[in-house]
Design an enzyme around this catalytic site. Structure first.
Site, PDB file in Angstrom:
ATOM      1  N   HIS A  95     -24.976 -52.617  44.259  1.00 21.03           N
ATOM      2  CA  HIS A  95     -26.427 -52.763  44.136  1.00 21.03           C
ATOM      3  C   HIS A  95     -26.951 -54.084  44.692  1.00 21.03           C
ATOM      4  O   HIS A  95     -28.159 -54.238  44.895  1.00 21.03           O
ATOM      5  CB  HIS A  95     -26.871 -52.586  42.669  1.00 21.03           C
ATOM      6  CG  HIS A  95     -26.740 -53.816  41.830  1.00 21.03           C
ATOM      7  ND1 HIS A  95     -25.566 -54.149  41.185  1.00 21.03           N
ATOM      8  CD2 HIS A  95     -27.629 -54.802  41.520  1.00 21.03           C
ATOM      9  CE1 HIS A  95     -25.747 -55.269  40.504  1.00 21.03           C
ATOM     10  NE2 HIS A  95     -26.980 -55.685  40.694  1.00 21.03           N
ATOM     11  N   ASP A 125     -20.561 -48.902  41.144  1.00 20.30           N
ATOM     12  CA  ASP A 125     -21.309 -50.058  41.637  1.00 20.30           C
ATOM     13  C   ASP A 125     -20.396 -51.011  42.410  1.00 20.30           C
ATOM     14  O   ASP A 125     -20.495 -52.225  42.271  1.00 20.30           O
ATOM     15  CB  ASP A 125     -22.016 -50.803  40.498  1.00 20.30           C
ATOM     16  CG  ASP A 125     -23.060 -51.791  41.031  1.00 20.30           C
ATOM     17  OD1 ASP A 125     -23.664 -51.507  42.075  1.00 20.30           O
ATOM     18  OD2 ASP A 125     -23.235 -52.871  40.426  1.00 20.30           O
ATOM     19  N   SER A 199     -23.053 -60.508  39.508  1.00 16.79           N
ATOM     20  CA  SER A 199     -22.551 -59.178  39.851  1.00 16.79           C
ATOM     21  C   SER A 199     -21.605 -59.282  41.036  1.00 16.79           C
ATOM     22  O   SER A 199     -21.899 -59.941  42.037  1.00 16.79           O
ATOM     23  CB  SER A 199     -23.704 -58.233  40.187  1.00 16.79           C
ATOM     24  OG  SER A 199     -24.372 -57.808  39.021  1.00 16.79           O
TER      25      SER A 199
END
Length: 342
Positions: A95, A125, A199
């Protein structure tokens, strides 16, 4: 005042006397810190030194993994983190890559290198980046995580060194339904703070080995980590073919409770009642009938739809698998070639 126990002389030894480098559980650390608080009252110099050594151990762990972390530039706003997993390969968070080209990574020493997108997988992801002339060590793989163990969330969202926060592995669970027929097979939850750009970063143990890949892109407001062994399997598929194979049988089903008299000797309490079989589907070709109750795939229990989704992925796509069924109160098997979901 009790005598100082042997483990106090080295922070690598938890209260049960296990060997250095082992993952500490939250309970072990709590017991250790409680006793050290008592010792601090009687011997503040030695206790402060001991706690300082424990702090140094955590800093050393961050240093070890930091050598394998890069900054990922894949969107116009906040940069993210990536983990080096092999020669010229960086594992990133899907993402955070808002474009397919003009991608860059930045190494710990500040060099910017062009990156090519090798593939994406929205269900985990994860994405793989291919980077030429990337001369960085691959991250080490941690032992299987345990609920309660101390963990550090480490990212490199900007130049100037890594960032880290301390927490625990608060849960290990899965599958997690994501919609559109997708499910995350397994995940870790942590209460370590996910700073912006974390992330794609690493959830590590106290030795600096990676237990999971951090993401805030799968569950809003919740920090998850993809277990590193699962992440590496996904990365292998993305590197080879650019996507992850996920299979299907071609049935519509609903979870039903199995009455004791109709379990055909099974101990599980639920299965999946087949309410429709799609025409020309793998299930129809394999002999699955409406009214059958799916109870297993290749011997693994299928108690709900998540179990079935998890059983039809990876190298089982395109292969014949044994689907355990209860049909008319009798246990039988259908051999079905798992189809590949478009």
């Amino acid at each position: 005042m009790p005598a100082s126990p042997a483990y106090v002389t080295s922070p690598a030894y938890p209260p049960n006397g296990e060997r250095p480098g082992i993952i500490w559980t939250y309970g072990q650390v709590t017991a250790c810190l409680e006793e050290r608080n008592v010792l601090l009252m009687s011997n503040p110099t030695s206790s402060a030194k001991d706690l300082g050594a424990f702090s140094s151990q955590m800093a050393d762990a961050v240093d070890r993994v930091a050598a394998s972390l890069v900054t990922v530039h894949g969107r116009d706003r906040q940069a993210a983190t990536g983990i080096v997993i092999g020669d010229g390969l960086v594992l990133a968070s899907d993402h955070t890559l808002e474009r397919d080209d003009n991608l860059q990574i930045e190494t710990p020493d500040g060099h910017k290198l062009a990156a090519q997108l090798g593939g994406r997988d929205g269900a985990t992801d994860l994405a793989i980046l291919k980077v030429a002339d990337l001369n960085l060590p691959s991250a080490a793989t941690a032992a299987a995580a345990r609920v309660g163990q101390l963990a550090l969330a480490v990212g490199r969202p900007a130049p100037g060194g890594p960032m880290a926060s301390l927490g625990t592995v608060s849960a290990i669970a899965g599958p997690l339904r994501l919609g559109n027929g997708r499910a995350l097979e397994r995940y870790l939850r942590t209460d370590a703070t996910p700073y912006p750009g974390f992330s794609g970063g690493a959830l590590i143990d106290m030795s600096g080995a990676v237990a999971g890949v951090l993401t805030t892109g799968l569950a809003r407001g919740v920090t998850l980590a993809i277990p590193f062994d699962l992440a590496l399997r996904v990365a292998e598929s993305l590197t080879k073919q650019g996507f992850v194979k996920r299979g299907y049988l071609g049935v519509v089903s609903q979870q039903v409770k199995l009455p004791s008299a109709q379990r055909a000797g099974l101990t599980q309490e639920t299965g999946l009642l087949v309410v429709r079989v799609e025409e020309a589907s793998p299930a129809e070709k394999g002999g699955v009938l409406m009214g059958d109750i799916i109870v297993s795939v290749e011997g693994a229990t299928v108690a709900d739809a998540d179990d079935l989704l998890g059983a039809l992925s990876g190298d089982r796509v395109g292969r014949s698998v044994a689907v355990g069924l209860i049909r008319g109160g009798t246990l039988t098997t259908a051999n079905v070639v798992v189809g590949e979901r478009a």
